[in-house]
Scaffold this motif. Structure first.
Motif, PDB file in Angstrom:
ATOM      1  N   ASP A 220       2.410 -18.821  38.535  1.00  0.00           N
ATOM      2  CA  ASP A 220       2.574 -19.050  37.090  1.00  0.00           C
ATOM      3  C   ASP A 220       3.796 -19.937  36.823  1.00  0.00           C
ATOM      4  O   ASP A 220       4.828 -19.488  36.322  1.00  0.00           O
ATOM      5  CB  ASP A 220       2.711 -17.690  36.375  1.00  0.00           C
ATOM      6  N   PRO A 221       3.652 -21.235  37.166  1.00  0.00           N
ATOM      7  CA  PRO A 221       4.801 -22.144  36.981  1.00  0.00           C
ATOM      8  C   PRO A 221       5.245 -22.255  35.518  1.00  0.00           C
ATOM      9  O   PRO A 221       6.429 -22.403  35.240  1.00  0.00           O
ATOM     10  CB  PRO A 221       4.307 -23.490  37.513  1.00  0.00           C
ATOM     11  N   THR A 222       4.305 -22.158  34.599  1.00  0.00           N
ATOM     12  CA  THR A 222       4.683 -22.290  33.181  1.00  0.00           C
ATOM     13  C   THR A 222       5.617 -21.155  32.762  1.00  0.00           C
ATOM     14  O   THR A 222       6.603 -21.379  32.045  1.00  0.00           O
ATOM     15  CB  THR A 222       3.412 -22.291  32.293  1.00  0.00           C
ATOM     16  N   ALA A 223       5.342 -19.958  33.244  1.00  0.00           N
ATOM     17  CA  ALA A 223       6.216 -18.821  32.900  1.00  0.00           C
ATOM     18  C   ALA A 223       7.617 -19.056  33.481  1.00  0.00           C
ATOM     19  O   ALA A 223       8.632 -18.734  32.837  1.00  0.00           O
ATOM     20  CB  ALA A 223       5.633 -17.523  33.446  1.00  0.00           C
ATOM     21  N   ALA A 224       7.671 -19.648  34.685  1.00  0.00           N
ATOM     22  CA  ALA A 224       8.977 -19.907  35.309  1.00  0.00           C
ATOM     23  C   ALA A 224       9.755 -20.945  34.485  1.00  0.00           C
ATOM     24  O   ALA A 224      10.958 -20.792  34.235  1.00  0.00           O
ATOM     25  CB  ALA A 224       8.783 -20.402  36.743  1.00  0.00           C
ATOM     26  N   VAL A 225       9.060 -21.986  34.046  1.00  0.00           N
ATOM     27  CA  VAL A 225       9.700 -23.022  33.228  1.00  0.00           C
ATOM     28  C   VAL A 225      10.211 -22.409  31.918  1.00  0.00           C
ATOM     29  O   VAL A 225      11.348 -22.665  31.491  1.00  0.00           O
ATOM     30  CB  VAL A 225       8.696 -24.171  32.949  1.00  0.00           C
ATOM     31  N   MET A 226       9.392 -21.576  31.301  1.00  0.00           N
ATOM     32  CA  MET A 226       9.805 -20.972  30.028  1.00  0.00           C
ATOM     33  C   MET A 226      10.975 -20.002  30.232  1.00  0.00           C
ATOM     34  O   MET A 226      11.828 -19.842  29.352  1.00  0.00           O
ATOM     35  CB  MET A 226       8.621 -20.261  29.354  1.00  0.00           C
ATOM     36  N   HIS A 227      11.022 -19.392  31.399  1.00  0.00           N
ATOM     37  CA  HIS A 227      12.146 -18.505  31.705  1.00  0.00           C
ATOM     38  C   HIS A 227      13.445 -19.317  31.792  1.00  0.00           C
ATOM     39  O   HIS A 227      14.487 -18.911  31.269  1.00  0.00           O
ATOM     40  CB  HIS A 227      11.876 -17.763  33.014  1.00  0.00           C
ATOM     41  N   TRP A 228      13.352 -20.507  32.422  1.00  0.00           N
ATOM     42  CA  TRP A 228      14.518 -21.417  32.436  1.00  0.00           C
ATOM     43  C   TRP A 228      14.909 -21.779  30.996  1.00  0.00           C
ATOM     44  O   TRP A 228      16.084 -21.718  30.629  1.00  0.00           O
ATOM     45  CB  TRP A 228      14.212 -22.700  33.229  1.00  0.00           C
ATOM     46  N   ALA A 229      13.874 -22.137  30.187  1.00  0.00           N
ATOM     47  CA  ALA A 229      14.149 -22.630  28.824  1.00  0.00           C
ATOM     48  C   ALA A 229      14.862 -21.574  27.985  1.00  0.00           C
ATOM     49  O   ALA A 229      15.623 -21.919  27.079  1.00  0.00           O
ATOM     50  CB  ALA A 229      12.845 -23.060  28.152  1.00  0.00           C
ATOM     51  N   GLN A 230      14.648 -20.312  28.294  1.00  0.00           N
ATOM     52  CA  GLN A 230      15.366 -19.304  27.491  1.00  0.00           C
ATOM     53  C   GLN A 230      16.741 -18.966  28.080  1.00  0.00           C
ATOM     54  O   GLN A 230      17.608 -18.483  27.358  1.00  0.00           O
ATOM     55  CB  GLN A 230      14.497 -18.072  27.196  1.00  0.00           C
ATOM     56  N   MET A 231      16.984 -19.249  29.322  1.00  0.00           N
ATOM     57  CA  MET A 231      18.335 -18.945  29.861  1.00  0.00           C
ATOM     58  C   MET A 231      19.286 -20.151  29.869  1.00  0.00           C
ATOM     59  O   MET A 231      20.482 -20.007  30.057  1.00  0.00           O
ATOM     60  CB  MET A 231      18.276 -18.336  31.269  1.00  0.00           C
ATOM     61  N   PHE A 232      18.741 -21.364  29.631  1.00  0.00           N
ATOM     62  CA  PHE A 232      19.621 -22.539  29.667  1.00  0.00           C
ATOM     63  C   PHE A 232      20.558 -22.649  28.453  1.00  0.00           C
ATOM     64  O   PHE A 232      21.767 -22.818  28.623  1.00  0.00           O
ATOM     65  CB  PHE A 232      18.811 -23.843  29.837  1.00  0.00           C
ATOM     66  N   PRO A 233      20.038 -22.540  27.222  1.00  0.00           N
ATOM     67  CA  PRO A 233      20.953 -22.744  26.087  1.00  0.00           C
ATOM     68  C   PRO A 233      22.028 -21.667  26.069  1.00  0.00           C
ATOM     69  O   PRO A 233      21.725 -20.481  26.197  1.00  0.00           O
ATOM     70  CB  PRO A 233      20.047 -22.632  24.851  1.00  0.00           C
ATOM     71  N   ASN A 234      23.270 -22.092  25.974  1.00  0.00           N
ATOM     72  CA  ASN A 234      24.377 -21.131  26.022  1.00  0.00           C
ATOM     73  C   ASN A 234      25.533 -21.683  25.190  1.00  0.00           C
ATOM     74  O   ASN A 234      26.564 -22.081  25.721  1.00  0.00           O
ATOM     75  CB  ASN A 234      24.790 -20.896  27.484  1.00  0.00           C
ATOM     76  N   VAL A 235      25.321 -21.713  23.881  1.00  0.00           N
ATOM     77  CA  VAL A 235      26.387 -22.207  23.020  1.00  0.00           C
ATOM     78  C   VAL A 235      27.364 -21.084  22.667  1.00  0.00           C
ATOM     79  O   VAL A 235      28.315 -21.292  21.922  1.00  0.00           O
ATOM     80  CB  VAL A 235      25.839 -22.869  21.719  1.00  0.00           C
ATOM     81  N   GLY A 236      27.132 -19.914  23.248  1.00  0.00           N
ATOM     82  CA  GLY A 236      27.964 -18.757  22.895  1.00  0.00           C
ATOM     83  C   GLY A 236      29.203 -18.580  23.768  1.00  0.00           C
ATOM     84  O   GLY A 236      30.022 -17.703  23.501  1.00  0.00           O
ATOM     85  N   LEU A 237      29.353 -19.408  24.786  1.00  0.00           N
ATOM     86  CA  LEU A 237      30.496 -19.217  25.708  1.00  0.00           C
ATOM     87  C   LEU A 237      31.841 -19.340  24.988  1.00  0.00           C
ATOM     88  O   LEU A 237      31.988 -20.151  24.075  1.00  0.00           O
ATOM     89  CB  LEU A 237      30.468 -20.296  26.787  1.00  0.00           C
ATOM     90  N   GLY A 238      32.803 -18.555  25.423  1.00  0.00           N
ATOM     91  CA  GLY A 238      34.147 -18.654  24.857  1.00  0.00           C
ATOM     92  C   GLY A 238      35.195 -18.757  25.960  1.00  0.00           C
ATOM     93  O   GLY A 238      34.893 -18.515  27.141  1.00  0.00           O
ATOM     94  N   TRP A 239      36.420 -19.093  25.577  1.00  0.00           N
ATOM     95  CA  TRP A 239      37.491 -19.298  26.563  1.00  0.00           C
ATOM     96  C   TRP A 239      37.707 -18.058  27.428  1.00  0.00           C
ATOM     97  O   TRP A 239      38.017 -18.169  28.619  1.00  0.00           O
ATOM     98  CB  TRP A 239      38.801 -19.666  25.859  1.00  0.00           C
ATOM     99  N   ASP A 240      37.550 -16.872  26.833  1.00  0.00           N
ATOM    100  CA  ASP A 240      37.822 -15.635  27.587  1.00  0.00           C
ATOM    101  C   ASP A 240      36.915 -15.486  28.802  1.00  0.00           C
ATOM    102  O   ASP A 240      37.270 -14.821  29.777  1.00  0.00           O
ATOM    103  CB  ASP A 240      37.626 -14.408  26.683  1.00  0.00           C
ATOM    104  N   GLU A 241      35.721 -16.084  28.692  1.00  0.00           N
ATOM    105  CA  GLU A 241      34.764 -15.889  29.787  1.00  0.00           C
ATOM    106  C   GLU A 241      35.096 -16.683  31.047  1.00  0.00           C
ATOM    107  O   GLU A 241      34.514 -16.453  32.105  1.00  0.00           O
ATOM    108  CB  GLU A 241      33.358 -16.229  29.310  1.00  0.00           C
ATOM    109  N   LEU A 242      36.072 -17.599  30.921  1.00  0.00           N
ATOM    110  CA  LEU A 242      36.415 -18.402  32.108  1.00  0.00           C
ATOM    111  C   LEU A 242      36.934 -17.528  33.247  1.00  0.00           C
ATOM    112  O   LEU A 242      36.854 -17.911  34.416  1.00  0.00           O
ATOM    113  CB  LEU A 242      37.459 -19.466  31.760  1.00  0.00           C
TER     114      LEU A 242
END
Ligand SMILES: Cc1cc2nc3c(=O)[nH]c(=O)nc-3n(C[C@H](O)[C@H](O)[C@H](O)COP(=O)(O)O)c2cc1C
Ligand SMILES: O=C(O)C(=O)c1ccccc1
Length: 383
Positions: A220-242
């Motif tokens: 199920d390659p499409t499910a794998a691609v969609m799994h990437w698409a939901q884990m890639f966006p990460n605009v929530g990172l903050g300085w503390d997480e470094l």
């Protein structure tokens, strides 16, 4: 050791005595139009146009034209030495291959060819999280790793461990691509290579990524691609997480995508080893400040505390000299090597690198410098 500028004489000699001429232009500012002939419209649309109206991408190039080198005379610059050590990595010249994802768009061998070309010149290759080949497939003498921090911490940790285990020495965390910028050339075509599974080799080969899928990727390659698409966006990172990176990466850590003096100060306060002054080649925030315009103030403010690197808009050896004069310790080369890759695979990347280094070296020789570290603010003037 020969000066890089000797490449010029060898091109003339081949032309005059062997009747062979470079198949790829030596005017690196013209590579884009030459490469277009070898690329599909989709690949060109992904690689070249940048975000929005392209105004930041244009500003990146225009900023170089607003600085002029001021050559000095009679200073004895016969033997040049461009070698340096950047973040513990010895390099023959202050030039690093920028992290560029999905290089199979440019050539079937993609990152494998780029990494071999970098090694042929002794330069450092940077592996993108979005590469078309996995960490483990890359053969390069010196390699850095660029992280896109997935929202899944298990995958993030696994990437760090795999990078370490396969010999990557420096970690670059890219901050300016928490999600993909507004890119009309791709949007108008409804084209994003990752959604075809291209540029996901690091994810698809990752045990932590695979463990989260209901079915194997082949089923199920499409499910794998969609799994990437939901884990890639990460605009929530903050300085503390470094601190998570410090705990899980024992080499130098670099933040890529800094254009504000305040962020550069925060980076220094958070104890990172380096920053890349970059706006991602204008591919993210259209209307953002040209990267070169941001460089001098940032280098003045934090240059003593962190290693300041630079990319976005470098096309020629002369551009590289200007960025070094304005405070960068080394530059990352982006699109030009990709155009070389599109034109002739590994040989094309080598051509671009040799030409860039030759022009940088000749610029130094003709400007009275034996060494790129001698470049400074007096080496340039505003146009
Ligand atoms: C096609 C393409 C893909 C890129 N992919 C990445 C990436 O995966 N990670 C990253 O940090 N930067 C990526 N970049 C940005 C480059 O590292 C670099 O910042 C940029 O190319 C510099 O601008 P210039 O090419 O105009 O000189 C990419 C750039 C291009 C052109
Ligand atoms: O294309 C890019 O510039 C890039 O870095 C990227 C990475 C992941 C998803 C989309 C774009």
């Amino acid at each position: 050791m020969a000066n890089y500028g000797d490449h010029q004489l060898s091109i003339y000699l081949q032309g005059m005595f062997q009747n062979t001429r470079p198949e790829i232009t030596t005017d690196l500012s013209r590579l884009e139009s030459q490469a277009a002939a070898n690329l599909t419209a989709e690949a060109m649309g992904y690689i070249v146009p940048s975000a929005g109206s392209g105004s930041t991408a244009r500003a990146n190039l225009a900023a170089f034209d607003r600085w002029r080198l001021v050559p000095r005379m009679l200073r004895g610059s016969t033997e040049r030495d461009l070698s340096c050590t950047i973040l513990g990595t010895k390099m023959p010249a202050p030039v690093v291959i920028a992290p560029v994802g999905v290089q199979t768009l440019a050539h079937p061998e993609g990152e494998l060819a780029t990494a071999r070309a970098a090694s042929a010149l002794g330069l450092t290759y940077t592996h993108s999280t979005q590469a078309s080949h996995s960490f483990e497939q890359i053969e390069a003498d010196s390699k850095w790793y660029q992280l896109y921090w997935p929202t899944d911490k298990d995958v993030c940790l696994s990437f760090l461990q795999r990078a370490k285990a396969s010999g990557y020495s420096v970690l670059l965390l890219t901050l300016d691509t928490g999600t993909i910028g507004w890119r009309p050339a791709d949007l108008d075509r409804g084209f994003l290579p990752f959604l075809k599974g291209e540029g996901l080799a690091n994810y698809f080969s990752d045990p932590a990524f695979q463990a989260k899928l209901a079915k194997p990727i082949a089923e199920d390659p499409t499910a794998a691609v969609m799994h990437w698409a939901q884990m890639f966006p990460n605009v929530g990172l903050g300085w503390d997480e470094l601190s998570f990176l410090r705990d899980n990466w024992d080499g130098p850590i670099v933040l890529k995508g800094i254009t504000s003096v305040d962020d550069a100060k925060l980076a220094a306060e958070h104890g990172v080893d380096g920053i890349v002054v970059s706006n991602h080649g204008g591919r993210q925030v259209d209307g953002a400040i040209a990267a070169l315009d941001a460089l001098p103030a940032i280098a003045d403010t934090v240059g003593e505390q962190v290693t300041v690197l630079f990319d976005s808009g470098i096309r020629t050896g002369s551009d590289a000299a200007k960025a070094l004069a304005l405070g960068a310790k080394a530059i990352l080369l982006g699109r030009p090597f990709l155009y070389g890759l599109a034109l002739a695979g590994q040989a094309g990347v080598e051509h671009v690198l040799r030409c860039l280094l030759a022009e940088l070296d000749l610029t130094l020789a003709l400007s009275g410098y034996a060494n790129h570290r001698e470049l400074n603010r007096d080496s340039v003037k505003p146009a």
